[in-house]
Design an enzyme around this catalytic site. Structure first.
Site, PDB file in Angstrom:
ATOM      1  N   THR A 260      47.933  23.542  38.276  1.00 54.36           N
ATOM      2  CA  THR A 260      46.694  23.039  37.785  1.00 54.36           C
ATOM      3  C   THR A 260      45.735  24.277  38.028  1.00 54.36           C
ATOM      4  O   THR A 260      46.150  25.499  38.558  1.00 54.36           O
ATOM      5  CB  THR A 260      46.206  22.339  38.815  1.00 54.36           C
ATOM      6  OG1 THR A 260      45.974  22.930  40.093  1.00 54.36           O
ATOM      7  CG2 THR A 260      47.283  21.123  39.016  1.00 54.36           C
ATOM      8  N   ASP A 261      44.615  23.947  37.401  1.00 54.03           N
ATOM      9  CA  ASP A 261      43.567  25.220  37.708  1.00 54.03           C
ATOM     10  C   ASP A 261      42.931  24.746  39.102  1.00 54.03           C
ATOM     11  O   ASP A 261      43.291  23.740  39.583  1.00 54.03           O
ATOM     12  CB  ASP A 261      42.651  25.248  36.538  1.00 54.03           C
ATOM     13  CG  ASP A 261      41.567  26.625  36.484  1.00 54.03           C
ATOM     14  OD1 ASP A 261      41.776  27.277  37.713  1.00 54.03           O
ATOM     15  OD2 ASP A 261      41.166  26.851  35.726  1.00 54.03           O
TER      16      ASP A 261
END
Ligand code: BGC
Length: 657
Positions: A260-261
């Site tokens: 994920t960011d």
């Protein structure tokens, strides 16, 4: 492995969470760290900044605790944003940001740079680099434009995959390295232009313009992918089974780690309001195909997954798939054998040969956009130099240098010259006068300008990152506008150096400006490279990898450029500078164009093309040949032209072709 141990491997925490002062500056709070490792069983960390010795000690200690004190002794996977050099190491070499680099149109520039970044990153025990950005830079308002390789999908894919290949396969034995293709997908074209605001991207455009760079990186073997924080067509990408599972995993066949960011699963609750609570958001992202969550500052991810499994909403088998990928990555990176930094190898960090490579990268990339003949400067001409980047390393290095927004001036390496210092070295100290900072059009400045032959102004914008760079207007700010006007009123020949992350509008000043160079954020080698170009000891060879708009409110990548049909009744759209614009000090002549066919009739057909390029000038130079094609009829309208191939070649003086 217990379920807790598996879920710890899927969690990535920021180092700022386990330091004494809660910042990125590498002073370990061993209690907090032990809590992360022993209670939460965390398997991955990211971010930090400091001198190389501090990095070596810090990473040695965290790996030691993870390996010696945790039950399974699994080494940590440590990530960093070395997006333009070893930019979080005090001694590291800083390269131009990607937008500038892409103007070189030269994979050898990218490869050489990637190898340097690898050599300055791996010995510190940092095995995962969150680079390259493969988003296509279509929108000049988007504040991360400078992190992209420009607006063309082929350029983004070719240069991006060259980075991936050179970086992951650099000779950094025994350390392995992983690159990270980011941010999948559609991050760079939010409708408003502002960071992480909604994008609307029809499938046709998604497939034609946004996927190719990622496809090419996957082909080059990129080991990991980071997901776009934003939403596309109303769907936050982090929870999208369509974008992540169907497109990335199944159609594109990506089998590596998907990350994920930062804090982005939570954002699906707080920002997108797509889910009512964190648990539902986690379920959506795991179902979509996420392997690791960059939660950064909390450990809730594991807890809610456990609940989801207990409630029968998620299977442990799905968790095992992600954990296998993560452990396989650790194995591929040789972490089980070599997790500790190599103190002595870190000697090559900031090596002078690396500076030379950074300088070459800048010299090949800087674009001379206009020259009415005042460049190159003549010997012993008197130069007045001013503007925000005239004597500032911080401005030249730009954002993501030691700090996210660029560190304060005195933290930047002083053994590399500022622009003023490079001018003094090359043009002679007595020929250079530095204007006050901030510029002040006082009596002294008037006197200095009067006695100079040429005025060189650095204009553009101070470093910004992500949402901090959201702006409502591409014009230059009032102070810089005033500075340029005042100087122009004095009638001296003027050179503008654009030091910026995106094209800021310069149309109002163009008529009275003799020369313009796009420098972007050119890094350590920038000042010397710029000076050599101005002095004529280097021949500029960069070409724009993006369309430079003339007006604040009208911008469009080159493949959308309006046809004659649209022009007939209204004023034609003329950008300030076209995609591919850029000149050197030698004119090039193209002759003998040969094409084996002018029509592609079926998909397997190959067309062979050749052209002779001759340097008609008196200086060695390089020319990038851009080959475009056009699909003339399409019921879904086709780009007016589309880059199909590019090649930059050294063309030696005169007879050589
Ligand atoms: C950025 C990513 C970066 C991450 C970790 C995020 O804010 O969007 O590009 O890799 O932070 O620093």
């Amino acid at each position: 492995m217990t379920l807790d141990e598996k879920l710890g491997q899927m969690t990535q925490i920021c180092f700022s969470n386990i330091t004494l002062d809660g910042t990125k500056t590498l002073d370990l709070n061993a209690d907090l760290f032990r809590e992360a490792i022993l209670s939460h069983k965390v398997g991955s960390f990211l971010s930090g900044t400091g001198p190389k010795d501090k990095w070596v000690n810090f990473i040695t200690e965290v790996q030691r605790i993870a390996i010696e004190e945790s039950r399974l002794g699994i080494p940590l996977l440590i990530g960093i944003d070395h997006v333009h050099g070893a930019n979080y190491v005090d001694e590291g070499t800083i390269f131009p940001h990607n937008l500038t680099l892409s103007c070189s149109f030269d994979t050898s520039v990218i490869r050489q740079g990637a190898e340097v970044v690898a050599k300055e990153t791996a010995p510190l025990g940092l095995s995962w680099n969150f680079a390259p950005v493969l988003d296509v830079g279509k929108n000049p308002y988007w504040p991360r434009l400078y992190e992209t390789f420009g607006e063309d999908p082929l350029v983004c894919g070719t240069l991006g995959s060259a980075f991936v290949d050179a970086y992951q396969n650099a000779n950094t034995e025994p350390f392995g390295l992983a690159a990270c293709a980011k941010h999948f997908i559609g991050y760079s074209d939010p409708k408003s232009g502002w960071d992480r605001t909604p994008a609307e991207i029809p499938d046709q455009i998604l497939y034609e313009q946004f996927l190719p760079s990622f496809e090419m990186a996957l082909k080059a073997g990129v080991k990991t992918v980071m997901v776009n924080s934003g939403e596309v067509n109303g769907e936050p990408v982090h929870g999208s089974k369509f974008y992540i599972d169907e497109i990335l995993r199944q159609r594109m066949g990506f089998d590596g780690v998907i990350l994920t960011d930062i804090k982005d699963i939570s954002k699906m609750v707080d920002m997108h309001s797509a889910y009512g609570n964190y648990k539902d958001a986690v379920l959506a992202s795991i179902n979509a195909g996420i392997d690791m969550a960059m939660t950064c500052n909390h450990y809730d991810f594991a807890g809610v997954i456990k609940e989801l499994i207990e409630e029968g909403r998620l299977s442990e088998a799905r968790i095992d798939e992600s954990v296998k990928r993560i452990l396989q990555l650790k194995k591929d990176l040789n972490l089980f054998e070599h997790a500790y930094p190599a103190g002595t190898q870190s000697d090559q960090i900031g090596h002078e040969t690396h500076y030379e490579i950074a300088k070459r990268s800048a010299a090949e990339s800087i674009v001379l956009l206009k020259n009415d003949g005042i460049l190159p400067l003549k010997k012993d001409q008197k130069v007045f130099l001013a503007g925000f980047a005239a004597h500032s390393r911080k401005m030249m290095n730009g954002p993501w240098t030691l700090e996210w927004l660029g560190a304060e001036e005195d933290r930047h390496r002083k053994d590399v010259p500022s622009l003023y210092e490079a001018f003094c070295q090359q043009l002679g100290m007595s020929n250079v006068t530095l204007g006050a900072l901030p510029f002040n059009f006082n009596r002294q400045a008037i006197k200095d300008i009067e006695k100079s032959d040429v005025v060189v102004l650095t204009i553009g914008e101070e470093p910004y990152s992500e949402f901090k760079g959201n702006i409502g207007d591409l014009s230059l700010d009032a102070a810089q506008t005033e500075m340029i006007k005042q100087v122009q009123e004095m009638g001296k020949p003027l050179v503008l150096l654009l030091v910026a992350g995106r094209p800021r509008i310069i149309k109002p000043f163009m008529e009275q400006t003799g020369a313009v160079l796009f420098c972007g954020y050119p890094g350590h080698g920038g000042p010397e490279a710029i000076t050599e170009i101005l002095a004529g000891t280097a021949n500029p060879s960069g070409k724009l990898s993006f369309t430079y708009p003339a007006n604040v409110g009208y911008f469009s990548p080159y493949y959308h450029k309006y046809s004659e049909y649209h022009h007939s009744s209204s004023k034609p759209f003329v950008p300030q500078f076209e995609f591919g614009a850029g000149q050197g000090y030698s004119p090039f002549e193209y002759t003998d164009l040969q094409v084996s066919d002018t029509l592609i009739q079926d998909l397997d057909q190959v067309i062979h093309c050749a052209v002779n390029v001759k340097n008609l000038g008196s200086m060695d130079g390089k020319e990038t040949v851009l080959w475009f094609i056009r699909d003339e009829i399409g019921t879904i309208t086709r780009p007016v032209k589309q880059l199909k191939h590019f090649e930059k070649q050294m063309r030696v003086f005169l007879e050589d072709t």
